[in-house]
Design a protein around this motif. Structure first.
Motif, PDB file in Angstrom:
ATOM      1  N   THR A  62     -11.417   6.073 -12.228  1.00 50.47           N
ATOM      2  CA  THR A  62     -10.108   5.799 -11.607  1.00 50.47           C
ATOM      3  C   THR A  62     -10.227   4.755 -10.489  1.00 50.47           C
ATOM      4  OG1 THR A  62      -9.686   8.141 -12.008  1.00 50.47           O
ATOM      5  CG2 THR A  62      -8.038   6.929 -10.752  1.00 50.47           C
ATOM      6  N   PRO A  63      -9.457   3.683 -10.573  1.00 53.71           N
ATOM      7  CA  PRO A  63      -9.513   2.640  -9.543  1.00 53.71           C
ATOM      8  C   PRO A  63      -8.699   3.036  -8.308  1.00 53.71           C
ATOM      9  CG  PRO A  63      -7.864   2.050 -11.170  1.00 53.71           C
ATOM     10  CD  PRO A  63      -8.472   3.349 -11.637  1.00 53.71           C
ATOM     11  N   ALA A  64      -8.943   2.352  -7.197  1.00 53.59           N
ATOM     12  CA  ALA A  64      -8.165   2.577  -5.973  1.00 53.59           C
ATOM     13  C   ALA A  64      -6.849   1.809  -6.119  1.00 53.59           C
ATOM     14  CB  ALA A  64      -8.959   2.117  -4.755  1.00 53.59           C
ATOM     15  N   ILE A  65      -5.925   2.422  -6.855  1.00 61.00           N
ATOM     16  CA  ILE A  65      -4.695   1.763  -7.323  1.00 61.00           C
ATOM     17  C   ILE A  65      -3.922   1.059  -6.197  1.00 61.00           C
ATOM     18  CG2 ILE A  65      -2.440   2.184  -8.412  1.00 61.00           C
ATOM     19  CD1 ILE A  65      -3.890   4.669  -9.789  1.00 61.00           C
ATOM     20  N   SER A  66      -3.707   1.767  -5.076  1.00 67.89           N
ATOM     21  CA  SER A  66      -2.898   1.190  -3.994  1.00 67.89           C
ATOM     22  C   SER A  66      -3.562  -0.055  -3.427  1.00 67.89           C
ATOM     23  CB  SER A  66      -2.730   2.205  -2.862  1.00 67.89           C
ATOM     24  OG  SER A  66      -2.308   3.431  -3.373  1.00 67.89           O
ATOM     25  N   GLU A  91       3.785   1.699  -1.515  1.00 68.26           N
ATOM     26  CA  GLU A  91       4.679   1.883  -2.666  1.00 68.26           C
ATOM     27  C   GLU A  91       4.272   3.123  -3.463  1.00 68.26           C
ATOM     28  OE1 GLU A  91       4.669  -1.796  -4.832  1.00 68.26           O
ATOM     29  OE2 GLU A  91       5.531  -2.879  -3.127  1.00 68.26           O
ATOM     30  N   PRO A  92       5.244   3.763  -4.131  1.00 62.89           N
ATOM     31  CA  PRO A  92       4.892   4.953  -4.918  1.00 62.89           C
ATOM     32  C   PRO A  92       3.753   4.655  -5.886  1.00 62.89           C
ATOM     33  CG  PRO A  92       7.265   4.697  -4.808  1.00 62.89           C
ATOM     34  CD  PRO A  92       6.680   3.462  -4.188  1.00 62.89           C
ATOM     35  N   ILE A  93       2.928   5.655  -6.091  1.00 64.16           N
ATOM     36  CA  ILE A  93       1.735   5.475  -6.922  1.00 64.16           C
ATOM     37  C   ILE A  93       2.134   5.282  -8.389  1.00 64.16           C
ATOM     38  CG2 ILE A  93       1.446   7.972  -7.343  1.00 64.16           C
ATOM     39  CD1 ILE A  93      -1.452   5.740  -6.367  1.00 64.16           C
ATOM     40  N   ILE A  94       1.383   4.427  -9.078  1.00 66.94           N
ATOM     41  CA  ILE A  94       1.593   4.274 -10.533  1.00 66.94           C
ATOM     42  C   ILE A  94       0.314   4.717 -11.243  1.00 66.94           C
ATOM     43  CG2 ILE A  94       3.262   2.386 -10.306  1.00 66.94           C
ATOM     44  CD1 ILE A  94       0.940   0.474 -11.151  1.00 66.94           C
ATOM     45  N   HIS A  95       0.415   4.943 -12.539  1.00 68.02           N
ATOM     46  CA  HIS A  95      -0.767   5.377 -13.279  1.00 68.02           C
ATOM     47  C   HIS A  95      -1.626   4.168 -13.647  1.00 68.02           C
ATOM     48  CE1 HIS A  95      -3.247   7.517 -16.261  1.00 68.02           C
ATOM     49  NE2 HIS A  95      -2.952   8.573 -15.517  1.00 68.02           N
ATOM     50  N   HIS A  96      -2.958   4.388 -13.634  1.00 66.84           N
ATOM     51  CA  HIS A  96      -3.860   3.254 -13.864  1.00 66.84           C
ATOM     52  C   HIS A  96      -4.079   2.966 -15.343  1.00 66.84           C
ATOM     53  CE1 HIS A  96      -6.094   6.979 -13.752  1.00 66.84           C
ATOM     54  NE2 HIS A  96      -7.095   6.415 -14.368  1.00 66.84           N
ATOM     55  N   ASP A 135       2.045  -1.333 -16.551  1.00 66.69           N
ATOM     56  CA  ASP A 135       2.342  -1.836 -15.202  1.00 66.69           C
ATOM     57  C   ASP A 135       1.045  -2.141 -14.447  1.00 66.69           C
ATOM     58  OD1 ASP A 135       5.033  -1.667 -15.557  1.00 66.69           O
ATOM     59  OD2 ASP A 135       5.318   0.173 -14.407  1.00 66.69           O
ATOM     60  N   SER A 191      -1.700   2.281 -17.535  1.00 64.37           N
ATOM     61  CA  SER A 191      -0.312   1.952 -17.874  1.00 64.37           C
ATOM     62  C   SER A 191      -0.192   0.442 -17.955  1.00 64.37           C
ATOM     63  CB  SER A 191       0.630   2.474 -16.782  1.00 64.37           C
ATOM     64  OG  SER A 191       0.449   1.741 -15.576  1.00 64.37           O
ATOM     65  N   LEU A 242       0.822  -1.222   0.000  1.00 67.27           N
ATOM     66  CA  LEU A 242       0.000   0.000   0.000  1.00 67.27           C
ATOM     67  C   LEU A 242       0.850   1.264   0.000  1.00 67.27           C
ATOM     68  CD1 LEU A 242      -2.648  -0.953   2.707  1.00 67.27           C
ATOM     69  CD2 LEU A 242      -2.885  -1.098   0.233  1.00 67.27           C
TER      70      LEU A 242
END
Lengths: 358, 358
Positions: A241-245, A24-29, A33, A31, A22
């Motif tokens: 936008t999803p809850a990426i973390s 970790e640096p945020i990434i784009h959704h 990755d 992408s 949780l």
């Protein structure tokens, strides 16, 4: 110094490696990755739900997925049956009524499981029933409802005309709910129980039968629009936008559950934990409140429940109390997710100390 | 080795101390510890929104709060005006239509801000308008709409009969939107922009005028029921399980914004960052796409936009492209939230290298 372990039926404890994901640096959704993470999550969620269907992830609490289960598959005025044996059964009724469905409730005394035969009778009494709503586990009472038996009745008596909608918030990943095998049409869960995550994600899956109902549904939905999400999520994206973390955390917890321990082993562990704790509880002369107790939590009848809860908290074990009419009458100790036999010995002995004074 | 900085208009970069808060052990949401966090968050959100009203927090993306803005305050068939100058203006129209509102759109060419006079004319043309919907910043084009001027027109011409609904997802905390002072009725935002958090939270506030509309609203809502949440959140709780970890992170980011840097200083910084980047962009002979650019992001006309984006990504700067009809025609560089002048020099020079080859 404060130190405590949560034994509450949501949120439950979160493993350190999930907490780490949780942060970790945020990434784009949008992408590659993220897509790779999400595809992995999607595959593992299918195994968790025991289905070949898509499992859709929303950024919301479990209640959001419950609303999605109503708004996406039914039409205004549809006749539905709700099994109401506790606070979460009541919630099904409230959501169905909010959307103008015609609800026939099977009221079940709190602490009891519904009799499959009562569902059969309700189906016979009401002609054109479009859906039957239930909890896999009614979290407010700790009862496991007989999902497999009810699914069988619905399929045998109603064929493809009635959807079986199961709130699996404290069932999925806790004990066996074989969505495709038993013929459950809509199954949903939340992140903060067996999935060992903080709250903020819900997941829902729908059978082929339910997808046909979806095409006809006339109820308004935008954020919880399953059709739109299904299209996006098949591509590894989400409509909004999803809850990426949390999804990164979900990948970690699904690896632990599905790949490493194995789902059936997780189920067996939950059964074992329930058995250890219940032996200790009964050894104290206390009564289990649920007549058909689910493996995810143990509900215990205690006269001075709130006082005992407070004492347990002071000793580091955070347990839940009763809700509404059960407030002050029961305590609820959850053991779904990140718990071991040692945790049960700990919480059982904390209870013992608070009850007996030694 | 992969290393990159997000310059995308959501998610934006998250400060390490916020990431750290996300990874702390989970606490229970019906506890004094959580209540204290939530009360602090509530007070700071009021300062962020410049309002005395409650600011309600949902576990959802910003789109969830947009849906809440429609479903809680209007009635089926209500006449509303939507300013549509981009992808998010379109979203207002879609949500309003989903709930059966009667939408009159003011179509604004992508890249332009709406003329306040056009809103005035639309109000005159349509008699009984219940709401005007707009973006504070239209994120797809980078345009800032003249919110203050439009609020004035609505209040002068319509008194208490029309609600002014502002999607502030890339406006709140980016530039001044004085909710109470200007007479904005419904203002909302999301976590992953100026608030420097991962996605998963949305926030919404409603004026006294809007709360009167709420009493009459006949549209179905359950998860996004503002009245129910307002009651619970005033007590430091939420109707359904909140996204606990993200709310802990929110406390941290609000401390940074409201207490430490100060909201007006944050606004000034965003303006400065915009100015630094835009000078660099114009120095390269490139054109800013937005005619009235918002301080939170810079949209740049580039013929081979997707190729440039890809090159920039290889150099570690993750920027956004155009959406829908702007795909391949613009790039969008965001600078709202956790960004410094040094970040602008970095991203501006990455752009320069990708455009000029040196």
């Amino acid at each position: 110094m404060k130190k405590f372990t949560l034994f509450t039926p949501g949120p439950a404890e979160v493993p350190p490696r999930v907490l780490k994901a949780l942060s970790e640096p945020i990434i784009h959704h949008r992408s590659q990755d993220f897509r790779e993470i999400f595809f992995e999550v999607r595959e593992k969620l299918k195994k968790l739900f025991k289905t070949k269907q898509d499992v859709i992830v929303f950024a919301s609490s479990g209640t959001g997925a419950m609303e999605a289960a109503v708004a996406n598959f039914f039409c205004k005025g549809d006749k539905v049956i709700v099994v109401n044996g506790g606070k979460f059964g009541e919630r099904w009724t409230q959501i169905c009524k909010t959307y103008g469905l015609d609800v026939d409730e099977i009221k079940v005394e709190w602490g009891y499981a519904v009799e499959p035969d009562d569902v059969k009778k309700a189906l016979e009494k009401n002609g054109n029933v479009k859906g039957v709503f239930i909890q896999g586990c009614e979290t407010s009472t700790g009862v496991e409802h007989p999902i497999k038996e009810i699914a069988k009745i619905i399929r045998e008596t109603r064929g493809d005309d009635t959807l079986f909608v199961v709130d699996g918030i404290t069932a999925v990943g806790v004990f066996d709910v074989d969505m495709d095998g038993w013929g459950v049409d809509i199954l949903l869960t939340g992140s903060q129980k067996a999935l060992m995550l903080p709250p903020g994600l819900s997941m829902i899956s729908a059978s082929e039968r339910a997808l046909k109902f979806m095409e006809k549904s006339d109820l308004p939905k935008f954020y919880f629009n399953i059709k739109r999400e299904m299209k996006a999520q098949r591509e590894g994206e989400t409509a909004y936008t999803p809850a990426i973390s949390l999804i990164k955390g979900l990948r970690e917890s699904l690896r632990m559950i599905v790949d490493e321990e194995g789902l059936e082993n997780v189920f067996a562990r939950h059964k074992k934990l329930a058995s250890i704790l219940r032996n200790m509880v009964e050894g104290l002369g206390l009564k289990i409140f649920a007549k058909r107790p689910a493996p995810g939590l143990t509900t215990i009848e205690i006269d001075n429940a709130e006082e005992i809860r407070k004492k347990m908290r002071e000793l580091g074990a955070w347990v839940a109390g009763g809700q509404d009419k059960l407030k002050g009458k029961i305590i609820r100790i959850a053991h779904m997710g990140y718990y071991t036999e040692g945790d049960m010995i700990y919480v059982g002995n904390v209870l013992k100390t608070c009850i007996t004074g030694n």
